[in-house]
Design a protein around this motif. Structure first.
Motif, PDB file in Angstrom:
ATOM      1  N   ASN A   1      23.820   7.878   9.726  1.00  0.00           N
ATOM      2  CA  ASN A   1      24.129   6.716   9.099  1.00  0.00           C
ATOM      3  C   ASN A   1      24.592   5.422  10.015  1.00  0.00           C
ATOM      4  O   ASN A   1      25.507   4.887  10.043  1.00  0.00           O
ATOM      5  N   ALA A   2      23.784   5.350  11.210  1.00  0.00           N
ATOM      6  CA  ALA A   2      24.298   4.454  12.231  1.00  0.00           C
ATOM      7  C   ALA A   2      24.175   3.136  12.009  1.00  0.00           C
ATOM      8  O   ALA A   2      23.306   2.928  11.033  1.00  0.00           O
ATOM      9  N   VAL A   3      24.811   2.411  12.720  1.00  0.00           N
ATOM     10  CA  VAL A   3      24.953   0.868  12.590  1.00  0.00           C
ATOM     11  C   VAL A   3      23.800   0.531  13.959  1.00  0.00           C
ATOM     12  O   VAL A   3      24.571   0.695  14.849  1.00  0.00           O
ATOM     13  N   TYR A   4      22.819  -0.119  13.544  1.00  0.00           N
ATOM     14  CA  TYR A   4      22.063  -0.615  14.754  1.00  0.00           C
ATOM     15  C   TYR A   4      22.523  -1.899  15.227  1.00  0.00           C
ATOM     16  O   TYR A   4      22.662  -2.838  14.660  1.00  0.00           O
ATOM     17  N   VAL A   5      22.463  -2.067  16.577  1.00  0.00           N
ATOM     18  CA  VAL A   5      22.879  -3.277  17.287  1.00  0.00           C
ATOM     19  C   VAL A   5      21.707  -3.575  18.252  1.00  0.00           C
ATOM     20  O   VAL A   5      20.963  -2.787  18.833  1.00  0.00           O
ATOM     21  N   ASP A   6      21.141  -4.897  18.127  1.00  0.00           N
ATOM     22  CA  ASP A   6      20.077  -5.480  19.038  1.00  0.00           C
ATOM     23  C   ASP A   6      20.859  -5.744  20.384  1.00  0.00           C
ATOM     24  O   ASP A   6      21.758  -6.481  20.409  1.00  0.00           O
ATOM     25  N   ARG A   7      20.302  -5.242  21.447  1.00  0.00           N
ATOM     26  CA  ARG A   7      20.837  -5.566  22.722  1.00  0.00           C
ATOM     27  C   ARG A   7      19.853  -5.847  23.835  1.00  0.00           C
ATOM     28  O   ARG A   7      20.019  -5.722  25.123  1.00  0.00           O
ATOM     29  N   VAL A   8      18.252  -6.061  23.538  1.00  0.00           N
ATOM     30  CA  VAL A   8      17.519  -6.350  24.470  1.00  0.00           C
ATOM     31  C   VAL A   8      16.897  -7.710  24.279  1.00  0.00           C
ATOM     32  O   VAL A   8      16.790  -8.254  22.963  1.00  0.00           O
ATOM     33  N   SER A   9      16.108  -8.350  25.066  1.00  0.00           N
ATOM     34  CA  SER A   9      15.296  -9.544  25.104  1.00  0.00           C
ATOM     35  C   SER A   9      14.260  -9.277  23.970  1.00  0.00           C
ATOM     36  O   SER A   9      13.684  -8.132  23.934  1.00  0.00           O
ATOM     37  N   GLY A  10      13.785 -10.324  23.488  1.00  0.00           N
ATOM     38  CA  GLY A  10      12.669 -10.270  22.270  1.00  0.00           C
ATOM     39  C   GLY A  10      13.176  -9.860  21.043  1.00  0.00           C
ATOM     40  O   GLY A  10      12.494  -9.871  19.893  1.00  0.00           O
ATOM     41  N   THR A  11      14.642  -9.508  20.805  1.00  0.00           N
ATOM     42  CA  THR A  11      14.990  -9.623  19.372  1.00  0.00           C
ATOM     43  C   THR A  11      15.328 -10.770  18.859  1.00  0.00           C
ATOM     44  O   THR A  11      15.829 -11.690  19.633  1.00  0.00           O
ATOM     45  N   PRO A  12      15.424 -10.883  17.605  1.00  0.00           N
ATOM     46  CA  PRO A  12      15.575 -12.308  17.066  1.00  0.00           C
ATOM     47  C   PRO A  12      17.079 -12.678  17.154  1.00  0.00           C
ATOM     48  O   PRO A  12      18.134 -12.016  17.000  1.00  0.00           O
ATOM     49  N   ALA A  13      17.282 -13.951  17.921  1.00  0.00           N
ATOM     50  CA  ALA A  13      18.608 -13.980  18.113  1.00  0.00           C
ATOM     51  C   ALA A  13      18.469 -15.701  18.679  1.00  0.00           C
ATOM     52  O   ALA A  13      17.660 -15.896  19.424  1.00  0.00           O
ATOM     53  N   PRO A  14      19.415 -16.435  18.277  1.00  0.00           N
ATOM     54  CA  PRO A  14      19.427 -17.961  18.746  1.00  0.00           C
ATOM     55  C   PRO A  14      19.899 -18.276  20.228  1.00  0.00           C
ATOM     56  O   PRO A  14      19.575 -19.096  20.796  1.00  0.00           O
ATOM     57  N   GLN A  15      20.228 -17.277  20.811  1.00  0.00           N
ATOM     58  CA  GLN A  15      20.794 -17.263  22.291  1.00  0.00           C
ATOM     59  C   GLN A  15      19.648 -16.729  23.248  1.00  0.00           C
ATOM     60  O   GLN A  15      19.082 -15.735  22.844  1.00  0.00           O
TER      61      GLN A  15
ATOM     62  N   PRO B   1      25.028 -10.176  18.236  1.00  0.00           N
ATOM     63  CA  PRO B   1      24.908  -8.493  18.173  1.00  0.00           C
ATOM     64  C   PRO B   1      26.312  -7.858  17.438  1.00  0.00           C
ATOM     65  O   PRO B   1      26.052  -6.692  16.922  1.00  0.00           O
ATOM     66  N   LEU B   2      27.194  -8.495  17.114  1.00  0.00           N
ATOM     67  CA  LEU B   2      28.426  -7.920  16.225  1.00  0.00           C
ATOM     68  C   LEU B   2      28.088  -8.268  14.795  1.00  0.00           C
ATOM     69  O   LEU B   2      28.796  -7.567  14.212  1.00  0.00           O
ATOM     70  N   ALA B   3      27.443  -8.694  14.460  1.00  0.00           N
ATOM     71  CA  ALA B   3      27.209  -8.930  12.837  1.00  0.00           C
ATOM     72  C   ALA B   3      26.669  -7.581  12.239  1.00  0.00           C
ATOM     73  O   ALA B   3      27.599  -7.605  11.252  1.00  0.00           O
ATOM     74  N   PRO B   4      25.977  -6.720  12.794  1.00  0.00           N
ATOM     75  CA  PRO B   4      26.108  -5.527  11.969  1.00  0.00           C
ATOM     76  C   PRO B   4      27.411  -4.768  12.016  1.00  0.00           C
ATOM     77  O   PRO B   4      27.701  -4.058  10.858  1.00  0.00           O
ATOM     78  N   LEU B   5      28.024  -4.869  12.827  1.00  0.00           N
ATOM     79  CA  LEU B   5      29.586  -4.273  13.024  1.00  0.00           C
ATOM     80  C   LEU B   5      30.426  -4.775  11.927  1.00  0.00           C
ATOM     81  O   LEU B   5      31.095  -4.086  11.253  1.00  0.00           O
ATOM     82  N   VAL B   6      30.356  -6.420  12.014  1.00  0.00           N
ATOM     83  CA  VAL B   6      31.292  -6.894  10.979  1.00  0.00           C
ATOM     84  C   VAL B   6      30.714  -6.459   9.838  1.00  0.00           C
ATOM     85  O   VAL B   6      31.808  -6.373   8.801  1.00  0.00           O
ATOM     86  N   GLN B   7      29.609  -6.614   9.397  1.00  0.00           N
ATOM     87  CA  GLN B   7      29.140  -6.085   7.902  1.00  0.00           C
ATOM     88  C   GLN B   7      29.738  -4.708   7.609  1.00  0.00           C
ATOM     89  O   GLN B   7      30.252  -4.560   6.593  1.00  0.00           O
ATOM     90  N   ALA B   8      29.600  -3.743   8.324  1.00  0.00           N
ATOM     91  CA  ALA B   8      30.047  -2.306   8.667  1.00  0.00           C
ATOM     92  C   ALA B   8      31.625  -2.497   7.956  1.00  0.00           C
ATOM     93  O   ALA B   8      32.061  -1.597   7.034  1.00  0.00           O
TER      94      ALA B   8
END
Length: 165
Positions: free
Chosen positions: A25-39, A73-80
């Motif tokens: 039941n992992a919480v996924y975090v995006d950490r690579v280029s090419g993932t949708p992010a505004p920065q 990238p912290l958004a999924p952790l905040v949601q959890a």
């Protein structure tokens, strides 16, 4: 209790995705280029200055969470954490490589600011690099030990580097 998992690694194959989703039941975090992010890739988003709380100039946790940029990238952790889940993170940003921890990333500090009520329990997994080597999907059956420290908390006005050290 949910582990944090790098989306790019743990969803690379159907088996990895299944084990992290169905078993852990992992919480996924995006950490690579090419993932949708505004920065731009590799840059942490700037946090708008939050409204100070009544406690000696410390940021208001709710304002910090509300100011979290979309795609952070912290958004999924905040949601959890908002859902009441406990999370397991490697504050170095990855599993350790040796007998000493590497410098912690600033995400731990930001989470401590956003969730002052959450109990932070430091733990050290001795032998983690052999029990869960890079490239393995399931733990290797080798003895290890886990040492739990006393709970810690972010002191009012505590600076980021002092907290992370």
């Amino acid at each position: 209790t949910r582990p944090i998992a790098a989306r790019d690694y743990w969803t690379k194959t159907p088996f990895r995705q299944w084990i992290t989703t169905a078993v852990f039941n992992a919480v996924y975090v995006d950490r690579v280029s090419g993932t949708p992010a505004p920065q731009p890739a590799g840059e942490a988003p700037a946090m708008p200055a939050p409204a100070p709380s009544p406690a000696a100039g410390t940021p208001d946790p709710e304002a910090l969470r509300a100011a979290l940029p979309e795609g952070d990238p912290l958004a999924p952790l905040v949601q959890a954490l908002e859902s009441g889940d406990s999370i397991v993170i490697f504050p170095e940003g990855t599993r350790g490589h040796g007998d000493e921890p590497q410098p912690f990333k600033s995400g731990l500090y930001r989470l401590a600011q956003m969730f002052p009520q959450v109990v932070l329990v430091p733990a050290w997994i001795h032998n983690v690099q052999r029990v869960m080597p890079k490239g393995e999907v399931v733990p290797v059956p080798i003895l290890c030990s886990v040492t739990f420290g006393a709970p810690i908390e972010l002191a009012p006005g505590e600076e980021r580097r002092a907290f992370l050290d």
